[in-house]
Design an enzyme around this catalytic site. Structure first.
Site, mmCIF file in Angstrom:
data_model
loop_
_atom_site.group_PDB
_atom_site.id
_atom_site.type_symbol
_atom_site.label_atom_id
_atom_site.label_comp_id
_atom_site.label_asym_id
_atom_site.label_seq_id
_atom_site.Cartn_x
_atom_site.Cartn_y
_atom_site.Cartn_z
ATOM 1 N N ASP A 181 0.880 -1.173 0.000
ATOM 2 C CA ASP A 181 0.000 0.000 0.000
ATOM 3 C C ASP A 181 0.916 1.221 0.000
ATOM 4 O O ASP A 181 1.727 1.393 0.907
ATOM 5 C CB ASP A 181 -0.884 0.018 1.247
ATOM 6 C CG ASP A 181 -1.929 -1.081 1.222
ATOM 7 O OD1 ASP A 181 -2.476 -1.343 0.145
ATOM 8 O OD2 ASP A 181 -2.177 -1.687 2.276
ATOM 9 N N ASP A 188 -13.565 -3.082 -2.101
ATOM 10 C CA ASP A 188 -13.455 -2.850 -0.661
ATOM 11 C C ASP A 188 -14.865 -2.986 -0.100
ATOM 12 O O ASP A 188 -15.773 -2.245 -0.494
ATOM 13 C CB ASP A 188 -12.910 -1.450 -0.370
ATOM 14 C CG ASP A 188 -11.492 -1.267 -0.899
ATOM 15 O OD1 ASP A 188 -10.742 -2.255 -0.921
ATOM 16 O OD2 ASP A 188 -11.148 -0.135 -1.289
#
Length: 252
Positions: free
Chosen positions: A11, A130
């Site tokens: 990330d 998500d």
């Protein structure tokens, strides 16, 4: 029998690898190129790079950083964050990406998935979702790095995305992200059993047994994790040996 894949995730924020819990409280986890090299050496099957603030900051993915990482690894490399056009993907593929991951832009403009599939093939298009389980027991899609709730159910969007041309689903449970309490087995299994494409489970991996669970109970094709690898809590080589001992087919 198809081998199960172990995928570390980078990330990226401001050019550095970061990791948080439930999508907040980010902390620095190191240089992404150095981590990529380490994971390739340890036997990672793929590497995922997510520019987690690109969409929120309304900018493109960091192609120069993608290029730097790609030059140091020899495993499949998936890149996501800020992708909203065929040209965005072309730039990333030219800089060393093998696959791309789309999330918010694809939800807001589903035709993008079909455009990318026609231009680059479905094997290149990963639909990242998500999702958060709400009080009603349903899993809903969230956008903009988990900042924006939609009223769309995760399973419905996943099925639509695959019908439009996505070749793989990257499912991240926001409830489980960074908790190290185990993957979201219910929604992972539901997607894995109802979709004709591979499902990557993400969010919650904390022990080697959690990976056994997500492959056996969750029926995932691949498991993605970040902090346990970044902070050297679990070595990928050791994890794969453990999985093999549990009769889970992995590439050693």
């Amino acid at each position: 029998m198809l081998t199960k894949r172990i995928i570390p995730c980078l990330d990226i924020k401001d050019g550095r690898t970061v990791k948080g819990t439930n999508f907040i409280n980010l902390r620095d986890a190191g240089d992404p190129a150095e981590l990529g090299v380490l994971y390739a050496k340890q036997g990672a099957d793929e590497l995922v790079f997510l520019d987690i603030t690109a969409t929120h900051e309304k900018r493109k993915t960091l192609s120069a950083l993608v290029n730097r990482i790609a030059h140091h690894i020899n495993i499949p490399f998936t890149v996501g964050g800020g992708i909203s056009s065929v040209e965005d993907v072309r730039v990333l593929l030219q800089n060393g990406a093998d696959k791309i991951s789309v999330n918010t832009a694809a939800f807001n403009s589903p035709a993008l998935i079909t455009e990318l599939e026609k231009e680059f093939g479905s094997q290149c298009v990963v639909l990242a979702i998500d999702a958060r389980k709400e009080e009603d027991g349903e899993w809903y899609v969230y956008l903009n790095g988990g900042r924006l709730k939609t009223e769309t159910k995760c399973v419905d969007w996943a099925k639509q995305g695959v019908a439009l041309g996505a070749g793989e689903i990257l499912l991240t449970s926001m409830n489980h992200d960074g908790t190290k309490q185990g993957f979201a087995l219910d929604i992972t299994k539901l997607l894995a059993e109802s979709l004709p494409v591979p499902v990557i489970a993400s969010g919650g991996g904390g022990t080697m047994d959690h990976f056994v669970d997500v492959f056996e109970e969750g029926k995932a094709d691949a498991a993605l994790a970040a902090s346990i690898f970044h902070f050297r809590e679990i070595d990928i080589t050791d994890l794969k040996k453990f999985l093999a001992q549990k009769s889970i087919c992995v590439r050693l």
